[in-house]
Write a protein that holds these residues in place. Structure first.
Motif, PDB file in Angstrom:
ATOM      1  N   UNK A   1       0.879  -1.126  -0.041  1.00 29.26           N
ATOM      2  CA  UNK A   1       0.010  -0.169   0.050  1.00 29.26           C
ATOM      3  C   UNK A   1       0.734   1.324   0.012  1.00 29.26           C
ATOM      4  N   UNK A   2       0.602   2.167  -0.949  1.00 31.32           N
ATOM      5  CA  UNK A   2       1.510   3.291  -1.004  1.00 31.32           C
ATOM      6  C   UNK A   2       1.119   4.356   0.154  1.00 31.32           C
ATOM      7  N   UNK A   3       2.249   5.097   0.569  1.00 27.88           N
ATOM      8  CA  UNK A   3       1.998   5.777   1.975  1.00 27.88           C
ATOM      9  C   UNK A   3       1.351   7.157   1.437  1.00 27.88           C
ATOM     10  N   UNK A   4       0.371   7.333   2.191  1.00 27.78           N
ATOM     11  CA  UNK A   4      -0.501   8.647   2.181  1.00 27.78           C
ATOM     12  C   UNK A   4       0.298   9.946   2.628  1.00 27.78           C
ATOM     13  N   UNK A   5       0.265  11.134   1.536  1.00 28.02           N
ATOM     14  CA  UNK A   5       1.272  12.166   1.876  1.00 28.02           C
ATOM     15  C   UNK A   5       0.690  13.053   2.936  1.00 28.02           C
ATOM     16  N   UNK A   6       1.344  13.631   3.723  1.00 26.86           N
ATOM     17  CA  UNK A   6       0.704  14.719   4.689  1.00 26.86           C
ATOM     18  C   UNK A   6      -0.095  15.668   3.826  1.00 26.86           C
ATOM     19  N   UNK A   7      -0.921  16.509   4.343  1.00 29.88           N
ATOM     20  CA  UNK A   7      -1.689  17.295   3.932  1.00 29.88           C
ATOM     21  C   UNK A   7      -0.935  18.826   3.430  1.00 29.88           C
ATOM     22  N   UNK A   8      -1.343  19.003   2.064  1.00 24.52           N
ATOM     23  CA  UNK A   8      -0.429  20.326   1.583  1.00 24.52           C
ATOM     24  C   UNK A   8      -0.889  21.437   2.263  1.00 24.52           C
ATOM     25  N   UNK A   9      -2.178  21.703   2.756  1.00 26.60           N
ATOM     26  CA  UNK A   9      -2.725  22.850   3.387  1.00 26.60           C
ATOM     27  C   UNK A   9      -2.269  23.092   4.653  1.00 26.60           C
ATOM     28  N   UNK A  10      -2.588  21.978   5.358  1.00 27.60           N
ATOM     29  CA  UNK A  10      -2.063  22.184   7.123  1.00 27.60           C
ATOM     30  C   UNK A  10      -0.846  21.529   7.523  1.00 27.60           C
ATOM     31  N   UNK A  11      -0.322  20.544   6.600  1.00 24.00           N
ATOM     32  CA  UNK A  11       0.999  19.800   6.747  1.00 24.00           C
ATOM     33  C   UNK A  11       0.988  18.850   7.835  1.00 24.00           C
ATOM     34  N   UNK A  12      -0.399  18.298   8.215  1.00 20.73           N
ATOM     35  CA  UNK A  12      -0.300  17.561   9.420  1.00 20.73           C
ATOM     36  C   UNK A  12      -0.552  15.989   8.691  1.00 20.73           C
ATOM     37  N   UNK A  13      -0.116  14.893   9.266  1.00 10.26           N
ATOM     38  CA  UNK A  13      -0.086  13.522   8.744  1.00 10.26           C
ATOM     39  C   UNK A  13      -1.346  12.705   8.782  1.00 10.26           C
ATOM     40  N   UNK A  14      -2.480  13.393   9.413  1.00 11.97           N
ATOM     41  CA  UNK A  14      -3.686  12.704   9.560  1.00 11.97           C
ATOM     42  C   UNK A  14      -4.525  12.784   8.131  1.00 11.97           C
ATOM     43  N   UNK A  15      -4.111  11.906   7.212  1.00  8.23           N
ATOM     44  CA  UNK A  15      -4.571  11.993   5.966  1.00  8.23           C
ATOM     45  C   UNK A  15      -4.964  10.400   5.273  1.00  8.23           C
ATOM     46  N   UNK A  16      -5.833  10.510   4.555  1.00 10.91           N
ATOM     47  CA  UNK A  16      -6.335   9.155   3.936  1.00 10.91           C
ATOM     48  C   UNK A  16      -6.601   9.319   2.593  1.00 10.91           C
ATOM     49  N   UNK A  17      -6.741   8.019   1.882  1.00 13.07           N
ATOM     50  CA  UNK A  17      -7.147   8.128   0.308  1.00 13.07           C
ATOM     51  C   UNK A  17      -8.532   7.794   0.420  1.00 13.07           C
ATOM     52  N   UNK A  18      -9.344   8.306  -0.579  1.00 14.40           N
ATOM     53  CA  UNK A  18     -10.891   8.266  -0.673  1.00 14.40           C
ATOM     54  C   UNK A  18     -11.128   8.321  -2.160  1.00 14.40           C
ATOM     55  N   UNK A  19     -10.888   6.873  -2.815  1.00 13.69           N
ATOM     56  CA  UNK A  19     -10.951   6.740  -4.077  1.00 13.69           C
ATOM     57  C   UNK A  19      -9.531   7.429  -4.904  1.00 13.69           C
ATOM     58  N   UNK A  20     -10.107   8.598  -5.984  1.00 17.36           N
ATOM     59  CA  UNK A  20      -8.909   9.084  -6.419  1.00 17.36           C
ATOM     60  C   UNK A  20      -8.349  10.406  -5.845  1.00 17.36           C
ATOM     61  N   UNK A  21      -9.060  10.726  -4.538  1.00 21.32           N
ATOM     62  CA  UNK A  21      -8.723  11.679  -3.706  1.00 21.32           C
ATOM     63  C   UNK A  21      -7.896  11.458  -2.499  1.00 21.32           C
ATOM     64  N   UNK A  22      -7.061  12.439  -1.992  1.00 23.45           N
ATOM     65  CA  UNK A  22      -6.626  12.330  -0.698  1.00 23.45           C
ATOM     66  C   UNK A  22      -7.162  13.375   0.347  1.00 23.45           C
ATOM     67  N   UNK A  23      -7.627  12.877   1.581  1.00 25.87           N
ATOM     68  CA  UNK A  23      -8.430  13.946   2.309  1.00 25.87           C
ATOM     69  C   UNK A  23      -7.802  14.174   3.856  1.00 25.87           C
ATOM     70  N   UNK A  24      -7.751  15.286   4.211  1.00 24.49           N
ATOM     71  CA  UNK A  24      -7.477  15.439   5.469  1.00 24.49           C
ATOM     72  C   UNK A  24      -8.336  15.451   6.608  1.00 24.49           C
ATOM     73  N   UNK A  25      -8.256  14.763   7.929  1.00 17.97           N
ATOM     74  CA  UNK A  25      -9.109  14.578   8.520  1.00 17.97           C
ATOM     75  C   UNK A  25      -9.177  15.583   9.353  1.00 17.97           C
ATOM     76  N   UNK A  26      -8.087  16.481   9.667  1.00 19.08           N
ATOM     77  CA  UNK A  26      -8.015  17.740  10.331  1.00 19.08           C
ATOM     78  C   UNK A  26      -8.488  18.735  10.040  1.00 19.08           C
TER      79      UNK A  26
END
Length: 114
Positions: A1-26
């Motif tokens: 499973x590829x690593x999910x990158x940190x959020x480009x807006x808030x730089x936090x690591x609490x992100x997840x993949x949702x289909x073709x998108x990455x989503x920041x939970x914070x």
């Protein structure tokens, strides 16, 4: 499973993949997975907590009180860090010196450009 990158807006690591998108939970920011791959190929832009671009030699201000590892002196909100240096290949950190503490490595999410 590829690593999910940190959020480009808030730089936090609490992100997840949702289909073709990455989503920041914070912060709730969503971005396309292929846009992140294209951005990773380009040189990383270092930004402060407000989204301003930082460069070597800039002056920044601490936006909240921070505990400093290895020191009993905390960095207080409003502390000015002059002449910062960017960390190579790491857009989330900068190096700098305050009046009382030398050799600091700080996260950009706790700084704003002066």
């Amino acid at each position: 499973m590829p690593a999910v990158p940190a959020c480009p807006q808030c730089s936090l690591d609490n992100t997840y993949a949702d289909g073709a998108l990455y989503v920041c939970a914070d912060c709730g920011f969503e971005w396309a997975a292929d846009a992140q791959d294209a951005e990773a190929g380009a040189s990383a832009v270092v930004r402060d907590s407000n989204g301003n671009v930082l460069a070597d030699g800039d002056t920044v201000v601490v936006i909240k009180d921070l505990k400093v590892k290895g020191s009993s002196i905390p960095l207080k909100q409003g502390t000015v860090i002059k002449g910062i240096r960017l960390v190579a290949d790491d857009p989330d950190h900068i190096e700098g010196n305050s009046d009382k503490i030398k050799g600091l490595v700080l996260k950009t999410q706790f700084l704003r450009k002066a």
